[in-house]
Design an enzyme around this catalytic site. Structure first.
Site, PDB file in Angstrom:
ATOM      1  N   ASP A 101      -1.913   4.217   9.445  1.00  0.00           N
ATOM      2  CA  ASP A 101      -2.236   2.804   9.686  1.00  0.00           C
ATOM      3  C   ASP A 101      -3.072   2.303   8.517  1.00  0.00           C
ATOM      4  O   ASP A 101      -4.202   2.748   8.320  1.00  0.00           O
ATOM      5  CB  ASP A 101      -3.022   2.696  11.006  1.00  0.00           C
ATOM      6  CG  ASP A 101      -3.420   1.264  11.332  1.00  0.00           C
ATOM      7  OD1 ASP A 101      -3.103   0.352  10.531  1.00  0.00           O
ATOM      8  OD2 ASP A 101      -4.047   1.057  12.388  1.00  0.00           O
ATOM      9  N   VAL A 102      -2.503   1.348   7.754  1.00  0.00           N
ATOM     10  CA  VAL A 102      -3.206   0.881   6.541  1.00  0.00           C
ATOM     11  C   VAL A 102      -4.537   0.204   6.870  1.00  0.00           C
ATOM     12  O   VAL A 102      -5.386   0.044   6.003  1.00  0.00           O
ATOM     13  CB  VAL A 102      -2.328  -0.088   5.707  1.00  0.00           C
ATOM     14  CG1 VAL A 102      -1.114   0.617   5.141  1.00  0.00           C
ATOM     15  CG2 VAL A 102      -1.929  -1.331   6.501  1.00  0.00           C
TER      16      VAL A 102
ATOM     17  N   TYR B  22      -1.418 -15.482   8.340  1.00  0.00           N
ATOM     18  CA  TYR B  22      -0.481 -14.795   7.434  1.00  0.00           C
ATOM     19  C   TYR B  22      -0.518 -15.427   6.038  1.00  0.00           C
ATOM     20  O   TYR B  22      -0.599 -14.718   5.037  1.00  0.00           O
ATOM     21  CB  TYR B  22       0.925 -14.862   8.026  1.00  0.00           C
ATOM     22  CG  TYR B  22       1.984 -14.104   7.241  1.00  0.00           C
ATOM     23  CD1 TYR B  22       2.127 -12.721   7.380  1.00  0.00           C
ATOM     24  CD2 TYR B  22       2.850 -14.773   6.374  1.00  0.00           C
ATOM     25  CE1 TYR B  22       3.107 -12.027   6.680  1.00  0.00           C
ATOM     26  CE2 TYR B  22       3.831 -14.083   5.672  1.00  0.00           C
ATOM     27  CZ  TYR B  22       3.959 -12.716   5.824  1.00  0.00           C
ATOM     28  OH  TYR B  22       4.931 -12.033   5.117  1.00  0.00           O
TER      29      TYR B  22
ATOM     30  N   THR C 101      15.487  -8.601   6.466  1.00  0.00           N
ATOM     31  CA  THR C 101      15.074  -7.311   7.030  1.00  0.00           C
ATOM     32  C   THR C 101      15.207  -7.399   8.556  1.00  0.00           C
ATOM     33  O   THR C 101      15.404  -8.488   9.108  1.00  0.00           O
ATOM     34  CB  THR C 101      13.604  -6.990   6.677  1.00  0.00           C
ATOM     35  OG1 THR C 101      12.776  -8.008   7.242  1.00  0.00           O
ATOM     36  CG2 THR C 101      13.383  -6.942   5.180  1.00  0.00           C
TER      37      THR C 101
ATOM     38  N   LYS D 248      -1.759 -13.479   2.715  1.00  0.00           N
ATOM     39  CA  LYS D 248      -0.895 -13.265   1.552  1.00  0.00           C
ATOM     40  C   LYS D 248      -1.467 -13.937   0.302  1.00  0.00           C
ATOM     41  O   LYS D 248      -1.333 -13.402  -0.801  1.00  0.00           O
ATOM     42  CB  LYS D 248       0.526 -13.755   1.844  1.00  0.00           C
ATOM     43  CG  LYS D 248       1.227 -12.919   2.919  1.00  0.00           C
ATOM     44  CD  LYS D 248       1.384 -11.467   2.491  1.00  0.00           C
ATOM     45  CE  LYS D 248       2.221 -10.660   3.471  1.00  0.00           C
ATOM     46  NZ  LYS D 248       2.422  -9.274   3.032  1.00  0.00           N
TER      47      LYS D 248
ATOM     48  N   ASP E 137       4.027   5.399   7.109  1.00  0.00           N
ATOM     49  CA  ASP E 137       4.259   4.250   7.994  1.00  0.00           C
ATOM     50  C   ASP E 137       3.425   4.441   9.265  1.00  0.00           C
ATOM     51  O   ASP E 137       3.098   5.570   9.630  1.00  0.00           O
ATOM     52  CB  ASP E 137       5.745   4.144   8.369  1.00  0.00           C
ATOM     53  CG  ASP E 137       6.139   2.725   8.752  1.00  0.00           C
ATOM     54  OD1 ASP E 137       6.792   2.039   7.933  1.00  0.00           O
ATOM     55  OD2 ASP E 137       5.800   2.289   9.878  1.00  0.00           O
TER      56      ASP E 137
HETATM   57  N1  LIG Z   1      11.171 -10.077   5.293  1.00  0.00           N
HETATM   58  C1  LIG Z   1      10.648 -11.163   4.752  1.00  0.00           C
HETATM   59  O1  LIG Z   1      11.226 -12.260   4.850  1.00  0.00           O
HETATM   60  C2  LIG Z   1       9.345 -11.082   3.980  1.00  0.00           C
HETATM   61  C3  LIG Z   1       9.026 -12.169   3.150  1.00  0.00           C
HETATM   62  C4  LIG Z   1       7.854 -12.118   2.435  1.00  0.00           C
HETATM   63  C5  LIG Z   1       7.023 -11.011   2.524  1.00  0.00           C
HETATM   64  N2  LIG Z   1       7.357  -9.980   3.329  1.00  0.00           N
HETATM   65  C6  LIG Z   1       6.439  -8.859   3.384  1.00  0.00           C
HETATM   66  O2  LIG Z   1       7.101  -7.666   3.040  1.00  0.00           O
HETATM   67  C7  LIG Z   1       6.471  -6.568   3.678  1.00  0.00           C
HETATM   68  C8  LIG Z   1       7.529  -5.780   4.440  1.00  0.00           C
HETATM   69  O3  LIG Z   1       8.110  -6.631   5.420  1.00  0.00           O
HETATM   70  P1  LIG Z   1       9.531  -6.334   6.059  1.00  0.00           P
HETATM   71  O4  LIG Z   1      10.242  -7.613   6.247  1.00  0.00           O
HETATM   72  O5  LIG Z   1      10.201  -5.239   5.312  1.00  0.00           O
HETATM   73  O6  LIG Z   1       9.062  -5.859   7.511  1.00  0.00           O
HETATM   74  P2  LIG Z   1       9.498  -4.600   8.401  1.00  0.00           P
HETATM   75  O7  LIG Z   1       8.879  -4.833   9.737  1.00  0.00           O
HETATM   76  O8  LIG Z   1      10.958  -4.379   8.300  1.00  0.00           O
HETATM   77  O9  LIG Z   1       8.759  -3.390   7.666  1.00  0.00           O
HETATM   78  C9  LIG Z   1       7.362  -3.284   7.663  1.00  0.00           C
HETATM   79  C10 LIG Z   1       6.975  -1.825   7.841  1.00  0.00           C
HETATM   80  O10 LIG Z   1       5.533  -1.769   7.863  1.00  0.00           O
HETATM   81  C11 LIG Z   1       5.143  -0.932   8.926  1.00  0.00           C
HETATM   82  N3  LIG Z   1       3.810  -1.308   9.395  1.00  0.00           N
HETATM   83  C12 LIG Z   1       3.444  -2.348  10.193  1.00  0.00           C
HETATM   84  N4  LIG Z   1       2.123  -2.328  10.414  1.00  0.00           N
HETATM   85  C13 LIG Z   1       1.640  -1.264   9.740  1.00  0.00           C
HETATM   86  C14 LIG Z   1       0.333  -0.697   9.600  1.00  0.00           C
HETATM   87  N5  LIG Z   1      -0.733  -1.233  10.208  1.00  0.00           N
HETATM   88  N6  LIG Z   1       0.190   0.397   8.815  1.00  0.00           N
HETATM   89  C15 LIG Z   1       1.270   0.959   8.203  1.00  0.00           C
HETATM   90  N7  LIG Z   1       2.523   0.503   8.339  1.00  0.00           N
HETATM   91  C16 LIG Z   1       2.697  -0.603   9.086  1.00  0.00           C
HETATM   92  C17 LIG Z   1       6.213  -1.118  10.006  1.00  0.00           C
HETATM   93  O11 LIG Z   1       6.237  -0.025  10.924  1.00  0.00           O
HETATM   94  C18 LIG Z   1       7.469  -1.229   9.165  1.00  0.00           C
HETATM   95  O12 LIG Z   1       8.078   0.024   8.939  1.00  0.00           O
HETATM   96  C19 LIG Z   1       5.388  -7.170   4.592  1.00  0.00           C
HETATM   97  O13 LIG Z   1       4.152  -7.127   3.924  1.00  0.00           O
HETATM   98  C20 LIG Z   1       5.849  -8.600   4.759  1.00  0.00           C
HETATM   99  O14 LIG Z   1       4.781  -9.456   5.025  1.00  0.00           O
HETATM  100  C21 LIG Z   1       8.509  -9.975   4.062  1.00  0.00           C
END
Ligand SMILES: NC(=O)c1ccc[n+]([C@@H]2O[C@H](COP(=O)([O-])OP(=O)(O)OC[C@H]3O[C@@H](n4cnc5c(N)ncnc54)[C@H](O)[C@@H]3O)[C@@H](O)[C@H]2O)c1
Length: 257
Positions: free
Chosen positions: A54-55, A146, A181, A150, A35
């Site tokens: 960092d990805v 975004y 989340t 995606k 992370d």
């Molecule tokens: N929660 C939703 O409603 C939802 C819906 C569709 C898609 N998503 C996708 O699911 C994935 C996870 O989202 P989430 O809701 O669990 O969010 P979240 O913020 O709870 O978790 C995301 C994690 O990614 C980490 N992160 C952020 N930038 C980063 C980077 N540059 N390098 C490495 N790590 C990094 C953060 O520190 C965090 O731990 C994301 O790709 C998000 O776009 C979420």
């Protein structure tokens, strides 16, 4: 699930990544979590990579993946869950630094990690990758970068699946609907999003739970999905199915119990 290797979960300290790391570990996999803000995911028996990953940083991704394999063994499963939400704006207010940041992390970062791990999997002729896309990549919304990022994730999933299918590496995507989340709860708490409005277009009239996305990811990684590659699986409580019904007067109310 992966007696012969490890599963790497990016963005695994929180949210969907953390729920997935936890489930995979419970199912018996050796899971390594990375992370940008590394923190042990709650309740998960996973190995935390201690330095920020960092990805979007090519040198970090390439060197840390090599170090992870040297220390913990070959990566046989990858979950690309790291991501950030899009900022909501009318198009004229989209700031290009936000555009660049969202594309950089959500699209470029997903590609970079998938390629760096996938190259290693293809040499070993074995592996499965799941990219976390979004229903936002299949629809539209005032989150311009975004949605584009995606949609790009869904596209590169297909491309890599086609490119690596003959060498035994499967690549799939999941597209979560609005998922409960911390990131989404923060959007609701700030007033930018409204929980009832998020739920009401979904056939099931509710948000998705992180564990429900994790279960789909675990299935796609597992031998149970051995014949599945190149797909994008919505886990959306029926959001895509239900979202056009507003044009016809809305989804039916359930009969009184
Ligand atoms: N929660 C939703 O409603 C939802 C819906 C569709 C898609 N998503 C996708 O699911 C994935 C996870 O989202 P989430 O809701 O669990 O969010 P979240 O913020 O709870 O978790 C995301 C994690 O990614 C980490 N992160 C952020 N930038 C980063 C980077 N540059 N390098 C490495 N790590 C990094 C953060 O520190 C965090 O731990 C994301 O790709 C998000 O776009 C979420």
């Amino acid at each position: 699930m992966s007696a012969d290797g490890i599963i790497l979960v990016t963005g695994g300290s929180r949210g969907i990544g953390a729920a997935t790391a936890s489930l995979l570990a419970e199912q018996g996999s050796r899971v390594v979590v990375t992370d940008i803000a590394p923190e042990q995911p709650q309740g998960a028996d996973a190995i935390l990579w201690p330095t920020p990953f960092d990805v979007a940083s090519e040198p970090v991704v390439v060197s840390v993946i090599a170090e992870i394999e040297a220390r913990h063994g070959p990566i046989t499963g990858l979950v690309n869950a790291a991501g950030i939400f899009g900022k909501m704006h009318p198009v004229e207010n989209v700031r290009m630094e936000n555009w660049d940041r969202e594309i950089n992390i959500d699209l470029r970062g997903t590609f970079l990690v998938a390629r760096s791990v996938g190259e290693r999997m293809t040499k070993r002729r074995h592996g499965a990758i799941v990219n976390v896309a979004s229903i936002a990549g299949m629809t539209s919304g005032p989150i311009h970068a975004y949605t584009a990022a995606k949609a790009g994730v869904i596209q590169i999933t297909q491309t890599l699946a086609a490119e690596w299918g003959r060498v035994g590496v499967r690549v799939n995507a999941v597209s979560p609907g609005f998922t409960r989340t911390v990131a989404l709860e923060a959007g609701i708490a700030s007033g930018a999003l409204n929980a009832d409005r998020l739920a009401r277009n979904a056939a099931m009239n509710r948000l998705v739970e992180p564990i429900e996305v994790a279960q789909a990811i675990a299935w796609l990684l597992s031998p149970l999905a051995s014949g599945v590659t190149g797909i994008n699986l919505p886990v959306d409580a029926g959001f895509i199915a239900g979202s056009t019904w507003d044009a016809y007067g809305g989804l039916p109310e359930p009969p009184a119990a």
